[in-house]
Design a protein around this motif. Structure first.
Motif, PDB file in Angstrom:
ATOM      1  N   UNK A   1       0.865  -1.187   0.000  1.00  0.00           N
ATOM      2  CA  UNK A   1       0.000   0.000   0.000  1.00  0.00           C
ATOM      3  C   UNK A   1       0.899   1.234   0.000  1.00  0.00           C
ATOM      4  N   UNK A   2       0.624   2.163  -0.934  1.00  0.00           N
ATOM      5  CA  UNK A   2       1.372   3.430  -0.964  1.00  0.00           C
ATOM      6  C   UNK A   2       0.386   4.534  -0.570  1.00  0.00           C
ATOM      7  N   UNK A   3       0.501   4.974   0.689  1.00  0.00           N
ATOM      8  CA  UNK A   3      -0.497   5.883   1.265  1.00  0.00           C
ATOM      9  C   UNK A   3      -0.593   7.201   0.493  1.00  0.00           C
ATOM     10  N   UNK A   4       0.581   7.780   0.098  1.00  0.00           N
ATOM     11  CA  UNK A   4       0.543   9.106  -0.544  1.00  0.00           C
ATOM     12  C   UNK A   4      -0.121   9.071  -1.918  1.00  0.00           C
ATOM     13  N   UNK A   5      -0.226   7.899  -2.524  1.00  0.00           N
ATOM     14  CA  UNK A   5      -0.906   7.784  -3.826  1.00  0.00           C
ATOM     15  C   UNK A   5      -2.340   7.261  -3.682  1.00  0.00           C
ATOM     16  N   UNK A   6      -2.714   6.858  -2.443  1.00  0.00           N
ATOM     17  CA  UNK A   6      -4.012   6.186  -2.206  1.00  0.00           C
ATOM     18  C   UNK A   6      -4.190   5.050  -3.214  1.00  0.00           C
ATOM     19  N   UNK A   7      -3.158   4.192  -3.264  1.00  0.00           N
ATOM     20  CA  UNK A   7      -3.181   3.090  -4.229  1.00  0.00           C
ATOM     21  C   UNK A   7      -2.484   1.878  -3.629  1.00  0.00           C
ATOM     22  N   UNK A   8      -2.836   0.706  -4.168  1.00  0.00           N
ATOM     23  CA  UNK A   8      -2.128  -0.510  -3.774  1.00  0.00           C
ATOM     24  C   UNK A   8      -1.495  -1.124  -5.015  1.00  0.00           C
ATOM     25  N   UNK A   9      -0.219  -1.509  -4.879  1.00  0.00           N
ATOM     26  CA  UNK A   9       0.503  -2.169  -5.972  1.00  0.00           C
ATOM     27  C   UNK A   9       0.538  -3.666  -5.676  1.00  0.00           C
ATOM     28  N   UNK A  10       0.196  -4.464  -6.684  1.00  0.00           N
ATOM     29  CA  UNK A  10       0.079  -5.911  -6.495  1.00  0.00           C
ATOM     30  C   UNK A  10       0.818  -6.618  -7.628  1.00  0.00           C
ATOM     31  N   UNK A  11       1.505  -7.732  -7.304  1.00  0.00           N
ATOM     32  CA  UNK A  11       2.075  -8.609  -8.334  1.00  0.00           C
ATOM     33  C   UNK A  11       1.235  -9.891  -8.347  1.00  0.00           C
ATOM     34  N   UNK A  12       0.771 -10.291  -9.539  1.00  0.00           N
ATOM     35  CA  UNK A  12      -0.121 -11.456  -9.628  1.00  0.00           C
ATOM     36  C   UNK A  12       0.335 -12.419 -10.722  1.00  0.00           C
ATOM     37  N   UNK A  13       0.087 -13.701 -10.480  1.00  0.00           N
ATOM     38  CA  UNK A  13       0.251 -14.729 -11.508  1.00  0.00           C
ATOM     39  C   UNK A  13      -1.122 -14.899 -12.158  1.00  0.00           C
ATOM     40  N   UNK A  14      -1.253 -14.414 -13.396  1.00  0.00           N
ATOM     41  CA  UNK A  14      -2.583 -14.369 -14.034  1.00  0.00           C
ATOM     42  C   UNK A  14      -3.162 -15.763 -14.262  1.00  0.00           C
ATOM     43  N   UNK A  15      -2.305 -16.776 -14.323  1.00  0.00           N
ATOM     44  CA  UNK A  15      -2.832 -18.139 -14.528  1.00  0.00           C
ATOM     45  C   UNK A  15      -3.514 -18.680 -13.278  1.00  0.00           C
ATOM     46  N   UNK A  16      -3.157 -18.139 -12.112  1.00  0.00           N
ATOM     47  CA  UNK A  16      -3.721 -18.652 -10.856  1.00  0.00           C
ATOM     48  C   UNK A  16      -4.702 -17.681 -10.203  1.00  0.00           C
ATOM     49  N   UNK A  17      -4.743 -16.448 -10.688  1.00  0.00           N
ATOM     50  CA  UNK A  17      -5.504 -15.386 -10.008  1.00  0.00           C
ATOM     51  C   UNK A  17      -7.010 -15.501 -10.251  1.00  0.00           C
ATOM     52  N   UNK A  18      -7.779 -15.281  -9.174  1.00  0.00           N
ATOM     53  CA  UNK A  18      -9.234 -15.089  -9.302  1.00  0.00           C
ATOM     54  C   UNK A  18      -9.461 -13.575  -9.293  1.00  0.00           C
ATOM     55  N   UNK A  19      -9.600 -13.007 -10.500  1.00  0.00           N
ATOM     56  CA  UNK A  19      -9.668 -11.536 -10.631  1.00  0.00           C
ATOM     57  C   UNK A  19     -10.874 -10.953  -9.881  1.00  0.00           C
ATOM     58  N   UNK A  20     -12.007 -11.644  -9.951  1.00  0.00           N
ATOM     59  CA  UNK A  20     -13.234 -11.135  -9.298  1.00  0.00           C
ATOM     60  C   UNK A  20     -13.038 -11.072  -7.785  1.00  0.00           C
ATOM     61  N   UNK A  21     -12.386 -12.088  -7.215  1.00  0.00           N
ATOM     62  CA  UNK A  21     -12.154 -12.107  -5.765  1.00  0.00           C
ATOM     63  C   UNK A  21     -11.226 -10.965  -5.364  1.00  0.00           C
ATOM     64  N   UNK A  22     -10.218 -10.712  -6.189  1.00  0.00           N
ATOM     65  CA  UNK A  22      -9.275  -9.620  -5.916  1.00  0.00           C
ATOM     66  C   UNK A  22     -10.003  -8.277  -5.910  1.00  0.00           C
ATOM     67  N   UNK A  23     -10.812  -8.034  -6.940  1.00  0.00           N
ATOM     68  CA  UNK A  23     -11.521  -6.751  -7.050  1.00  0.00           C
ATOM     69  C   UNK A  23     -12.531  -6.585  -5.914  1.00  0.00           C
ATOM     70  N   UNK A  24     -13.185  -7.696  -5.549  1.00  0.00           N
ATOM     71  CA  UNK A  24     -14.173  -7.631  -4.462  1.00  0.00           C
ATOM     72  C   UNK A  24     -13.495  -7.258  -3.146  1.00  0.00           C
ATOM     73  N   UNK A  25     -12.344  -7.865  -2.897  1.00  0.00           N
ATOM     74  CA  UNK A  25     -11.625  -7.595  -1.656  1.00  0.00           C
ATOM     75  C   UNK A  25     -11.170  -6.136  -1.579  1.00  0.00           C
ATOM     76  N   UNK A  26     -10.671  -5.605  -2.713  1.00  0.00           N
ATOM     77  CA  UNK A  26     -10.214  -4.201  -2.740  1.00  0.00           C
ATOM     78  C   UNK A  26     -11.413  -3.263  -2.577  1.00  0.00           C
ATOM     79  N   UNK A  27     -12.540  -3.598  -3.190  1.00  0.00           N
ATOM     80  CA  UNK A  27     -13.738  -2.739  -3.099  1.00  0.00           C
ATOM     81  C   UNK A  27     -14.300  -2.706  -1.682  1.00  0.00           C
ATOM     82  N   UNK A  28     -14.237  -3.861  -0.985  1.00  0.00           N
ATOM     83  CA  UNK A  28     -14.814  -3.930   0.375  1.00  0.00           C
ATOM     84  C   UNK A  28     -13.946  -3.198   1.394  1.00  0.00           C
ATOM     85  N   UNK A  29     -12.664  -3.026   1.053  1.00  0.00           N
ATOM     86  CA  UNK A  29     -11.718  -2.441   2.037  1.00  0.00           C
ATOM     87  C   UNK A  29     -12.112  -1.012   2.370  1.00  0.00           C
TER      88      UNK A  29
END
Length: 458
Positions: A430-458
Motif C-alpha cells: 500500500x502506498x499511502x501518498x498515492x491512495x493506491x495498492x501495488x500488487x504482483x499477480x500470476x494471471x494463470x492462478x488469479x481469481x480476478x473477481x475475488x481480488x476486485x471484491x476484496x479491494x472494493x470492500x476495504x
C-alpha cells in the motif's frame, strides 16, 4: 472496477500513446542513425582516430546515464512538458553542433549534448499522467515497439541519408526531427488534467536503495550494460569489416542491415512466444547470450568474406533483438510491487553506461589491436554476462497491477496481508501518498473477481 478490461483506449489516450511513441522514435533515430556510418565516414574528419570515433559513437550514453533520473525527478517538480521541451532543444542543439563540425571533436561535443537531452523518464511519466490504469501497459508497449522499430529504421536509413547528404546532412536531419518532436508534444499530445505520482513509471527515492541491493535486478542491469557495450563496440568494427574484409563500399551497407534486421525480427518471435508461454525465459536468455558470444568468436575466426560477415550479422541481430525485447519484460517480472519504475530507471541508466563503455573501449581496441581485438573484447564481455545469466533464478511469471483504494483502505493495516492470502497474489504494498495498492499477480492462478471484491470492500 469490474469493467477494467471492457473499455477501449479513449481518443485522447490513443493520441497520447501515438504522439509520445513518435517523440521517442524520432529521438532514438537521431541517436542510432550514426551507428552504422560513423566508423566509415567519420575517418574523413580532422583529428580522427579509431579511439575518438569510438568515443563519438558511445559518449552520448554518459550524459544520458547521468541525467535521465534527475530529469525525471525535476519533471515531478516543475511538470513534464517543460522538461521534455528543454530536453528536445538540447538534443537539437547537439545535432546542430555535430552538423557544423569539421573535426571529430565537434562531433564528440555534439553527441555529448545529444545525450544531455535525457527525456526518457519524463516522457514515460507524461504517458502515465495521460492514460488510465487498465491501458497503461498497452501504451508502454507501444513506446517499446517504437524504440525497437526506430533502431531498425536507423540502421537502414542512416547509411542511405549519409550517402545522399554526407555526415553533416545526417545530423541536420536529426536536429529537424527533434524540433518536430516539440511540435508533436504541443499539437498532438493532449493536455494533462494533473500529474500522477506513479511508481510503475517513475523513480521513487524510497525504492532506490532496495532496487540497487536486489541481486536478481542487478543481474539484469549487468545484462543490458553488456548487451549495449557489445552492440556499440561491434559497430566500431562491423562497418569497417564490411569495407576491409567484405570489400563492400560504405554506400552499400544499408542492404546488409535491412536483411539482418528483417530476418532477425521474425527470427526472434518464436523464441519470445516459447519463453512466455512455456515459462522458459531463463533458458531462452542463456541461449541468446551464448549465440551472441558465438557470433563474436565467429566474426574473429571466419569474418573474412562478405558472405560470412552477412551471415554473422543476421544471427547477431536475431540474438540482439531477442535480448533487447526480453530484458525489460524480465525487469518488470522481478521488480517488487511498486518498484517497477525505479527498477526501469536503474536499468536504462545501465543501458546508457553500456553504450558509452562499448563505444569507448571498442574504439580503443580497434586502434591498438585491429578488428580481431574488438571481436575478442566483445566475446569476453558476452562470456562474462553468460556467467551471470547461468546463475540467475527462473523469474516469477507475474504481472504488476496498481489499484486505487479509498481513504479508509489506506489506514487498513491488514489489507496487504489479506490480498497475499488470495491465490495468485505474490506481492502487495500500500502506498499511502498515492491512495493506491501495488500488487504482483500470476494471471494463470488469479481469481480476478475475488481480488476486485476484496479491494472494493476495504
Amino acid at each position: 472496477m469490474h469493467d477494467l478490461h471492457n473499455d477501449r483506449m479513449s481518443g485522447s489516450e490513443n493520441r497520447a500513446a501515438a504522439g509520445l511513441s513518435m517523440v521517442f522514435a524520432f529521438r532514438m533515430l537521431g541517436m542510432f542513425m550514426v551507428l552504422p556510418v560513423l566508423a566509415t565516414y567519420g575517418m574523413d574528419l580532422k583529428d580522427s582516430t579509431p579511439a575518438l570515433i569510438g568515443l563519438a559513437i558511445g559518449v552520448y550514453g554518459l550524459t544520458q546515464a547521468f541525467l535521465q533520473i534527475p530529469f525525471g525527478m525535476i519533471s515531478d517538480r516543475i511538470g513534464r512538458r517543460p522538461v521534455i521541451y528543454v530536453g528536445l532543444l538540447i538534443f537539437a542543439a547537439g545535432s546542430v553542433l555535430a552538423a557544423n563540425a569539421d573535426s571529430i571533436w565537434g562531433v564528440i561535443g555534439g553527441r555529448v549534448l545529444q545525450g544531455a537531452g535525457a527525456i526518457s523518464a519524463a516522457v514515460m511519466a507524461l504517458l502515465s499522467d495521460l492514460t488510465r490504469e487498465q491501458h497503461r501497459t498497452k501504451a508502454m508497449a507501444m513506446i517499446g515497439m517504437s524504440i525497437g522499430l526506430s533502431f531498425a529504421v536507423a540502421m537502414v536509413v542512416g547509411p542511405l541519408l549519409t550517402r545522399a547528404f554526407g555526415l553533416s546532412g545526417l545530423f541536420w536531419v536529426t536536429a529537424v526531427m527533434a524540433l518536430v518532436g516539440i511540435l508533436i508534444i504541443a499539437v498532438i499530445v493532449p493536455g494533462t488534467p494533473g500529474q500522477l505520482q506513479h511508481r510503475e513509471s517513475g523513480v521513487a527515492k524510497q525504492a532506490l536503495m532496495p532496487t540497487l541491493r536486489n541481486g536478481d535486478l542487478l543481474r539484469l542491469d549487468i545484462g543490458i550494460l553488456a548487451l549495449h557495450s557489445i552492440l556499440m563496440a561491434s559497430f566500431v568494427a562491423l562497418p569497417l569489416a564490411l569495407v576491409q574484409e567484405g570489400h563492400l563500399a560504405k554506400e552499400q551497407h544499408w542492404w546488409v542491415y535491412l536483411t539482418a534486421l528483417l530476418v532477425g525480427f521474425f527470427g526472434m518471435v518464436p523464441f519470445i512466444i516459447y519463453a512466455e508461454k512455456k515459462r522458459q525465459m531463463k533458458r531462452v536468455l542463456v541461449g541468446a547470450v551464448s549465440v551472441l558470444l558465438a557470433c563474436e568468436v565467429y566474426f574473429w575466426a571466419f569474418g573474412h568474406s562478405l558472405q560470412a560477415l552477412v551471415l554473422g550479422i543476421i544471427v547477431f541481430f536475431t540474438a540482439f533483438n531477442l535480448l533487447e525485447a526480453s530484458l525489460p519484460s524480465l525487469v518488470s517480472k522481478v521488480a517488487p510491487a511498486g518498484g517497477k519504475g525505479t527498477a526501469m530507471g536503474v536499468y536504462s541508466t545501465s543501458q546508457f553506461l553500456g553504450a558509452a563503455l562499448g563505444g569507448i573501449v571498442g574504439g580503443w581496441l580497434y586502434q591498438h589491436y585491429s578488428l580481431s581485438g574488438v571481436f575478442l573484447g566483445c566475446a569476453a564481455m558476452a562470456l562474462l554476462w553468460l556467467v551471470f545469466a547461468v546463475n540467475m533464478r527462473e523469474p516469477p511469471y507475474v504481472t504488476g497491477l496498481r489499484m486505487p483504494i479509498s481513504a479508509s483502505a489506506v489506514q487498513d493495516t491488514g489489507l496487504a496481508e489479506r490480498l497475499l492470502a488470495l491465490p495468485g497474489v505474490t506481492d502487495a504494498v500500500v502506498v499511502a501518498e498515492e491512495a493506491a495498492i501495488y500488487i504482483k499477480v500470476d494471471t494463470q492462478k488469479l481469481d480476478r473477481a475475488a481480488l476486485e471484491a476484496l479491494v472494493e470492500q476495504a
